[in-house]
Write an enzyme that holds these catalytic residues in place. Sequence first.
Site, PDB file in Angstrom:
ATOM      1  N   LYS A   1       1.047   4.173  -2.830  1.00  0.00           N
ATOM      2  CA  LYS A   1       0.669   5.563  -2.530  1.00  0.00           C
ATOM      3  C   LYS A   1       1.847   6.510  -2.709  1.00  0.00           C
ATOM      4  O   LYS A   1       1.668   7.683  -3.068  1.00  0.00           O
ATOM      5  CB  LYS A   1       0.098   5.655  -1.101  1.00  0.00           C
ATOM      6  CG  LYS A   1      -1.210   4.896  -0.923  1.00  0.00           C
ATOM      7  CD  LYS A   1      -2.321   5.462  -1.803  1.00  0.00           C
ATOM      8  CE  LYS A   1      -3.675   4.845  -1.531  1.00  0.00           C
ATOM      9  NZ  LYS A   1      -4.740   5.400  -2.387  1.00  0.00           N
TER      10      LYS A   1
ATOM     11  N   TYR B   1       0.843  -1.214   0.000  1.00  0.00           N
ATOM     12  CA  TYR B   1       0.000   0.000   0.000  1.00  0.00           C
ATOM     13  C   TYR B   1       0.877   1.262   0.000  1.00  0.00           C
ATOM     14  O   TYR B   1       0.641   2.201  -0.770  1.00  0.00           O
ATOM     15  CB  TYR B   1      -0.892  -0.061   1.243  1.00  0.00           C
ATOM     16  CG  TYR B   1      -1.906   1.048   1.368  1.00  0.00           C
ATOM     17  CD1 TYR B   1      -3.056   1.067   0.567  1.00  0.00           C
ATOM     18  CD2 TYR B   1      -1.740   2.074   2.300  1.00  0.00           C
ATOM     19  CE1 TYR B   1      -3.999   2.080   0.705  1.00  0.00           C
ATOM     20  CE2 TYR B   1      -2.676   3.085   2.443  1.00  0.00           C
ATOM     21  CZ  TYR B   1      -3.807   3.083   1.638  1.00  0.00           C
ATOM     22  OH  TYR B   1      -4.740   4.090   1.780  1.00  0.00           O
TER      23      TYR B   1
HETATM   24  P1  NAD Z   1     -13.400   2.420   0.882  1.00  0.00           P
HETATM   25  O1  NAD Z   1     -12.949   1.004   0.927  1.00  0.00           O
HETATM   26  O2  NAD Z   1     -14.619   2.814   1.637  1.00  0.00           O
HETATM   27  O3  NAD Z   1     -13.601   2.883  -0.636  1.00  0.00           O
HETATM   28  C1  NAD Z   1     -12.757   2.467  -1.651  1.00  0.00           C
HETATM   29  C2  NAD Z   1     -13.473   2.632  -2.964  1.00  0.00           C
HETATM   30  O4  NAD Z   1     -12.634   2.145  -4.017  1.00  0.00           O
HETATM   31  C3  NAD Z   1     -14.774   1.813  -3.030  1.00  0.00           C
HETATM   32  O5  NAD Z   1     -15.769   2.627  -3.620  1.00  0.00           O
HETATM   33  C4  NAD Z   1     -14.418   0.664  -3.943  1.00  0.00           C
HETATM   34  O6  NAD Z   1     -15.509   0.179  -4.678  1.00  0.00           O
HETATM   35  C5  NAD Z   1     -13.411   1.327  -4.872  1.00  0.00           C
HETATM   36  N1  NAD Z   1     -12.574   0.351  -5.540  1.00  0.00           N
HETATM   37  C6  NAD Z   1     -11.810  -0.629  -4.987  1.00  0.00           C
HETATM   38  N2  NAD Z   1     -11.208  -1.354  -5.952  1.00  0.00           N
HETATM   39  C7  NAD Z   1     -11.594  -0.808  -7.135  1.00  0.00           C
HETATM   40  C8  NAD Z   1     -11.319  -1.118  -8.497  1.00  0.00           C
HETATM   41  N3  NAD Z   1     -10.526  -2.116  -8.848  1.00  0.00           N
HETATM   42  N4  NAD Z   1     -11.898  -0.344  -9.455  1.00  0.00           N
HETATM   43  C9  NAD Z   1     -12.719   0.680  -9.130  1.00  0.00           C
HETATM   44  N5  NAD Z   1     -13.014   1.017  -7.853  1.00  0.00           N
HETATM   45  C10 NAD Z   1     -12.458   0.268  -6.882  1.00  0.00           C
HETATM   46  O7  NAD Z   1     -12.148   3.257   1.339  1.00  0.00           O
HETATM   47  P2  NAD Z   1     -11.928   4.819   1.605  1.00  0.00           P
HETATM   48  O8  NAD Z   1     -11.416   4.916   2.966  1.00  0.00           O
HETATM   49  O9  NAD Z   1     -13.090   5.629   1.174  1.00  0.00           O
HETATM   50  O10 NAD Z   1     -10.694   5.052   0.614  1.00  0.00           O
HETATM   51  C11 NAD Z   1     -10.749   5.931  -0.495  1.00  0.00           C
HETATM   52  C12 NAD Z   1      -9.319   6.273  -0.881  1.00  0.00           C
HETATM   53  O11 NAD Z   1      -8.689   6.950   0.204  1.00  0.00           O
HETATM   54  C13 NAD Z   1      -8.457   5.054  -1.163  1.00  0.00           C
HETATM   55  O12 NAD Z   1      -7.602   5.335  -2.255  1.00  0.00           O
HETATM   56  C14 NAD Z   1      -7.653   4.890   0.117  1.00  0.00           C
HETATM   57  O13 NAD Z   1      -6.432   4.247  -0.115  1.00  0.00           O
HETATM   58  C15 NAD Z   1      -7.475   6.347   0.513  1.00  0.00           C
HETATM   59  N6  NAD Z   1      -7.154   6.540   1.929  1.00  0.00           N
HETATM   60  C16 NAD Z   1      -8.031   6.184   2.912  1.00  0.00           C
HETATM   61  C17 NAD Z   1      -7.693   6.392   4.239  1.00  0.00           C
HETATM   62  C18 NAD Z   1      -8.612   6.027   5.376  1.00  0.00           C
HETATM   63  O14 NAD Z   1      -8.175   6.140   6.535  1.00  0.00           O
HETATM   64  N7  NAD Z   1      -9.835   5.622   5.128  1.00  0.00           N
HETATM   65  C19 NAD Z   1      -6.465   6.970   4.560  1.00  0.00           C
HETATM   66  C20 NAD Z   1      -5.602   7.324   3.543  1.00  0.00           C
HETATM   67  C21 NAD Z   1      -5.962   7.113   2.223  1.00  0.00           C
END
Ligand code: NAD
Length: 243
Positions: free
Chosen positions: A155, A151
């Site tokens: 990123k 991951y």
């Molecule tokens: P989440 O799991 O709720 O949402 C992830 C989304 O990505 C979902 O809508 C899922 O359907 C979509 N997805 C996954 N694989 C896919 C694919 N192959 N094709 C198309 N869509 C796909 O997670 P989140 O927390 O909302 O994360 C959103 C973004 O933020 C991600 O990139 C995650 O890495 C990043 N992020 C999240 C956090 C956190 O603490 N939640 C922290 C840092 C970064």
Amino acid sequence: MRLDGQVAVVTGGSRGIGREVAKKLSAEGAKVVIAYAGNDEAAKKTAEECRDAVCVKADVSDEAAVEKLFEEAMKINGRIDILVNCAGITKDNLVLRMSSEDFDRVMKVNLYGSFYCSRCASKIMLKQRYGRIISVSSIVGLRGNAGQANYAASKAGVIGMTKSMAKELAKRNITVNAIAPGMIETDMTAVLPENIKDEMLKTIPMGRPGKAEEVAEAILFFASKESSYVTGQVLAVDGGMAV
Ligand code: NAD
């Protein structure tokens, strides 16, 4: 409204941060194309919470599917002003126990997915001589995290790609920026064990996790005309975690 008449594509828009981004951009007047991997119901729910949105199913790790997504988005609205690369997954393990498949899959969705979408969007934006590309990275991409080598690599890759694309596209009025969220309350973090969450909370000066809406506010700034002289930047939205 800040985004009247503009068109945005939001990947991973069916839930979590992506859903809040779709809602926020829509509330500011944008027409939103919600790109989602597979959950029709969740995508439909996001669209219902937006003013003007359509859903298009596309796995961002599939190059051909991404090309179809952008063709479809252009057919619907005729232009694309904003791309938000929000789709992302985790497959955590210590490096010694991490399979090559889990490493590949995370790279494929998080890094290659952002690359495929940014390449398609920038082709369209170059012709328009206007565009905003925003990718959701993570503070893990800046600092690393035990158990998340795949991951973190994906990123960190997103950040390198953002800075390179910012330099390539700056003269055509296209800005490219990234957001580095800390610990945000979504389905992705809901599955973490309580003891890990407690340890993480101790490292956040604000003493609380962030909300998806708070990330969406920062993305709105990069998506708006108001950020016209800002490119190649990584904004941490993390309650002070990375300070
Ligand atoms: P989440 O799991 O709720 O949402 C992830 C989304 O990505 C979902 O809508 C899922 O359907 C979509 N997805 C996954 N694989 C896919 C694919 N192959 N094709 C198309 N869509 C796909 O997670 P989140 O927390 O909302 O994360 C959103 C973004 O933020 C991600 O990139 C995650 O890495 C990043 N992020 C999240 C956090 C956190 O603490 N939640 C922290 C840092 C970064």
